[in-house]
Design a protein around this motif. Sequence first.
Motif, PDB file in Angstrom:
ATOM      1  N   VAL A  18      39.249  29.469 -62.896  1.00 23.79           N
ATOM      2  CA  VAL A  18      39.112  28.058 -62.550  1.00 23.79           C
ATOM      3  C   VAL A  18      37.653  27.679 -62.716  1.00 23.79           C
ATOM      4  O   VAL A  18      36.759  28.416 -62.283  1.00 23.79           O
ATOM      5  N   LYS A  19      37.415  26.552 -63.380  1.00 23.05           N
ATOM      6  CA  LYS A  19      36.032  26.060 -63.471  1.00 23.05           C
ATOM      7  C   LYS A  19      36.032  24.542 -63.383  1.00 23.05           C
ATOM      8  O   LYS A  19      36.751  23.856 -64.103  1.00 23.05           O
ATOM      9  N   THR A  20      35.222  24.039 -62.480  1.00 26.28           N
ATOM     10  CA  THR A  20      35.117  22.606 -62.254  1.00 26.28           C
ATOM     11  C   THR A  20      33.656  22.209 -62.384  1.00 26.28           C
ATOM     12  O   THR A  20      32.770  22.917 -61.898  1.00 26.28           O
ATOM     13  N   PHE A  21      33.402  21.117 -63.078  1.00 25.93           N
ATOM     14  CA  PHE A  21      32.035  20.624 -63.180  1.00 25.93           C
ATOM     15  C   PHE A  21      31.908  19.326 -62.408  1.00 25.93           C
ATOM     16  O   PHE A  21      32.809  18.488 -62.437  1.00 25.93           O
ATOM     17  N   GLY A  22      30.793  19.145 -61.706  1.00 24.53           N
ATOM     18  CA  GLY A  22      30.515  17.873 -61.069  1.00 24.53           C
ATOM     19  C   GLY A  22      30.055  16.880 -62.120  1.00 24.53           C
ATOM     20  O   GLY A  22      29.245  17.210 -62.975  1.00 24.53           O
TER      21      GLY A  22
END
Lengths: 256, 265
Positions: A18-22
Amino acid sequence: MIGTARSAPPVLDVQGIVKTFGMNGGERTVLPGVSLTLEEGEFLTLLGPSGCGKSTLIDILAGFTRPDAGQVLLRGRAPDGPGPDRAVVFQEDALFPWLTARENITLGLRARNVPQAERRERARLLLDRVGLAGREDSLPRELSGGMRQRLALARVLALEPAVLLMDEPFAGLDAITREQMQDFLLDLRAERRMTVLLVTHDVAEAVKMADTLMVLGGGGSGLLAAFRPPAPPPRDPAAPDLGEIRERIRELLRGE
Amino acid sequence: MARSLSRGLLPLALPLAGLGAWFWATGPGMLPEYLLPSPPAVGRALCDYVLGGVPGAASSPYSGRFPTDLAASLSRVLGGFCLAVALGLPLGLASGRLPLLARLLSPAINGLRSVPGICWLPLALVWFGVGYRTTVFLIALAAFFPLFLNAAAGAAAVPAVQLRAGAMLGLSRLGLVRHVVLPASAGPVRSGLRIGLGLSFAYLVLGEMTGATEGLGAMIMDARLMGRVDLVVVGILLVSLAGWLADVLLVLLLRAAFKSCRRLP
């Protein structure tokens, strides 16, 4: 289970990344929980539109970026940071412009204390193999785009990596050179039994080269489908028996 | 052939034009000798100062003093410049790569660098007295800022993909600094060194004008007090020649020592 050999773990075992960027106050999930395995000697292409997170996945596998969740196992062990066991051929020119072709290759060998005479000999053999014999002392800027990517390949072949990660390595090349490079990579791969994960947005390239072909959807939708075309690569992407796979891929990518 | 010859002579065009203008301005009916001495007069003073005992030159205590002055000045430049390099280069490279260090240092450094060097002179005189140490301090202070700032800008601009490539090849943190950060910032670092060395000569003269007994700056100040304008001009010419030669030497030295400097595009 003493005395029984356990089956070897896959070269890469990737679970639930899982990878989330602001992004301007909001958050954008790029990888929603991506899992895949890469067996010894397998050639996997990861196909997807720009912004689908395929480069981010390569960065995570290479150890440049940490995932928010999930794990990467290399032959059963979690690697710590980047290293020569997961070699990367980058999309951009990542050769060192102040080093000659030979020095670009030998730097990785220096880092692991290979003696100088052996470094030179191995660089010579590799340059020979990638068609750059006699260009030992050329600087990267004196080489063409195709030659530079072959040098980048030679540089990581010297590391004898467990897996070769390639992030759209031929995207910057002209059509003719790109095709030559694809054939060259397939030759090398057959000759050295390399395990390769290649990321591309070029459907024809993916269909031509892969044992396994995975489609990564845009907008954080994750892995959409996986295909294993029956015939071994290299394939003619226009071959009729690949028509169905091509059509499915187009549909998947259009459905974005 | 003719073309390469004219290109080779091009750098001499401005100095020669300046010399021509100088002859013209000091000709009959133009500027008097006490404002601007003529080229032949300065030439005589130069020969007397450098070689000593030139017949026809005004006899002076400066006769043949050049080697002593030059040695004194060069040792000050070398001391101050090396001190600036030893501090500015590692600190600059580190602050280019470590955002926390940059945040810590940048207000202080940007504040201090706007203080003209001459403001430090009274303080330096109190701390170090007249002579070697004051001059070295002023030079080190002046040369530090361009060195630091250029090294920091260079290190901050190293392409991320090259650092990743280095890490992927198995370089350690120290190996990355040596094999990637330093060579990748060679261009800006070299600019910083050259600007710093140039400033070293400027502050050399400033430091020596305050009562040092030997040195090119001391000579210029003495000559002014004694009304020897020709010797002042000699001093200016020699400082600019020394500064230029030092710059050429620095560039050659960097090329010889670092392949990243040899191979700058």
